[in-house]
Design an enzyme around this catalytic site. Sequence first.
Site, PDB file in Angstrom:
ATOM      1  N   HIS A  91      -3.261  -8.962   6.765  1.00  0.00           N
ATOM      2  CA  HIS A  91      -2.561  -8.691   8.027  1.00  0.00           C
ATOM      3  C   HIS A  91      -3.477  -8.606   9.237  1.00  0.00           C
ATOM      4  O   HIS A  91      -3.022  -8.460  10.354  1.00  0.00           O
ATOM      5  CB  HIS A  91      -1.773  -7.384   7.912  1.00  0.00           C
ATOM      6  CG  HIS A  91      -2.644  -6.159   7.816  1.00  0.00           C
ATOM      7  ND1 HIS A  91      -3.211  -5.752   6.637  1.00  0.00           N
ATOM      8  CD2 HIS A  91      -3.062  -5.279   8.749  1.00  0.00           C
ATOM      9  CE1 HIS A  91      -3.917  -4.645   6.851  1.00  0.00           C
ATOM     10  NE2 HIS A  91      -3.855  -4.350   8.128  1.00  0.00           N
TER      11      HIS A  91
HETATM   12  N1  UDP Z   1       0.878  -0.999   0.426  1.00  0.00           N
HETATM   13  C1  UDP Z   1       2.140  -0.904  -0.132  1.00  0.00           C
HETATM   14  N2  UDP Z   1       2.926  -2.020  -0.147  1.00  0.00           N
HETATM   15  C2  UDP Z   1       2.517  -3.218   0.333  1.00  0.00           C
HETATM   16  C3  UDP Z   1       1.216  -3.314   0.873  1.00  0.00           C
HETATM   17  C4  UDP Z   1       0.421  -2.180   0.913  1.00  0.00           C
HETATM   18  O1  UDP Z   1       2.531   0.172  -0.593  1.00  0.00           O
HETATM   19  O2  UDP Z   1       3.287  -4.188   0.298  1.00  0.00           O
HETATM   20  C5  UDP Z   1       0.058   0.223   0.546  1.00  0.00           C
HETATM   21  C6  UDP Z   1      -1.320   0.139  -0.063  1.00  0.00           C
HETATM   22  O3  UDP Z   1      -1.319   0.589  -1.403  1.00  0.00           O
HETATM   23  C7  UDP Z   1      -2.126   1.028   0.843  1.00  0.00           C
HETATM   24  C8  UDP Z   1      -1.478   0.866   2.193  1.00  0.00           C
HETATM   25  O4  UDP Z   1      -0.149   0.431   1.938  1.00  0.00           O
HETATM   26  O5  UDP Z   1      -1.995   2.383   0.452  1.00  0.00           O
HETATM   27  C9  UDP Z   1      -2.229  -0.134   3.016  1.00  0.00           C
HETATM   28  O6  UDP Z   1      -1.564  -0.434   4.167  1.00  0.00           O
HETATM   29  P1  UDP Z   1      -2.140  -1.503   5.222  1.00  0.00           P
HETATM   30  O7  UDP Z   1      -2.881  -2.557   4.492  1.00  0.00           O
HETATM   31  O8  UDP Z   1      -1.010  -1.896   6.072  1.00  0.00           O
HETATM   32  O9  UDP Z   1      -3.084  -0.627   6.121  1.00  0.00           O
HETATM   33  P2  UDP Z   1      -4.639  -0.490   6.390  1.00  0.00           P
HETATM   34  O10 UDP Z   1      -5.186   0.334   5.299  1.00  0.00           O
HETATM   35  O11 UDP Z   1      -5.274  -1.837   6.504  1.00  0.00           O
HETATM   36  O12 UDP Z   1      -4.646   0.251   7.687  1.00  0.00           O
END
Ligand code: UDP
Length: 392
Positions: A212
Amino acid sequence: MSGGLAVVLGIRPDVIRASLILEFLRERGVPYTFIWSGQHYSDNLKDVFFRQLRVPAPDIELGISAEHDAELVGRLVIALAPVLEWLRPEAAVFLGDTNTVMGCLAAAQLNIPVVHIEGCMRSYDWRMPEEKYRTIVDHLADVIYAYLEEYKRQGEREGLSPERIVVTGNPIVDVLSRYYFGRREHFEAVASPGFFQARGLRRHHYYLMTCHRRENVQDRAALARVLALAGAADAPVYFAASYRTQRMIKTFGLTLPETVILADPIGYEEFLTLMTNSRGVFTDSGTVVEEACILQVPSVQMRRSTERPQVYDVGACVKFDPGDAAGFSVEAVLDRLTRLRGKTWPNPFGDGRASERIVDDLAARLSSGRFAGHRPQDYPMDVSRAYRGDGL
Ligand code: UDP
């Protein structure tokens, strides 16, 4: 109204990472108001995480959503300011490096102390808006909770006072200990043949992917390389893609490899089930690389730079920079990933007590009114000259 804490969150990983912090605040009787910015709002990006992690609904939903970052941050500051003015909390608590964290400007304008959880992480990559947001909120914060000693040292090198930085460990370890490791039988039951069949998968014969980040989804060539990597894997790839990523694949006219199964974002239980039964994870997510590392799942981190280099230090993760045309070799990346299979590594992120430490510290500060930093004596150098008289 006045007193207590205002806890301001707004995206999927915020609910996950803060779930135990909120629970312990309630258990300890620490008064707080939970404010949701609205940055994430759909059931599969928000409500499912509240349900699965048993987080009570926010007290206040600002309902801010916008197409553009500037619009979102601008509207958030405008909407949050009167709420904070009315609540007059002892401190406003923010987590991470998102648009929602920029709500700290409203707290700063009102001279409400700012608390930053996940402080002093740095990728030293100034292309990333997240890096700018982290730097802004850390320098505005009166209290910083840093996950690791090395992050505290990073903050100190920027002139942040060590007095204001508390090292806690990373709350994602606590969440996985409770939610996943404490419920292994439940997760085993979820991982039925039907679960995988329903997604067109076979247990242990697929990879899981998320993507993303701007650097990967706003650049056609980079996004094409992400898809090329997935397409070259030796098993199908389940791609739980953010809506923006799905849009950009269409906008750029990219073709999905046949072995890539494109899906909407899914709930936490489903995601952890898919992750722990996969051959490996391809991701540009900060939280997912941490989780893969803790869960002993090999991963590829699809980013030029990271604020979480520990996953490389312990040998849990392979680097892949989709923006780098010259160094692009899917074979090399996949080969290195294969070599991680069956290996184990230590968890570099903490002992599972971070949420408790954060809540203990917040409670202690609330009872003693010790939130405000930035007093002359809080600066790491002698600032008395700024307060001198004219000597006449
Ligand atoms: N996650 C989820 N479903 C999804 C994709 C990610 O539950 O389809 C969870 C993943 O396990 C993690 C978090 O969402 O805990 C990550 O979110 P994201 O990648 O949007 O955020 P970032 O960590 O990059 O800020």
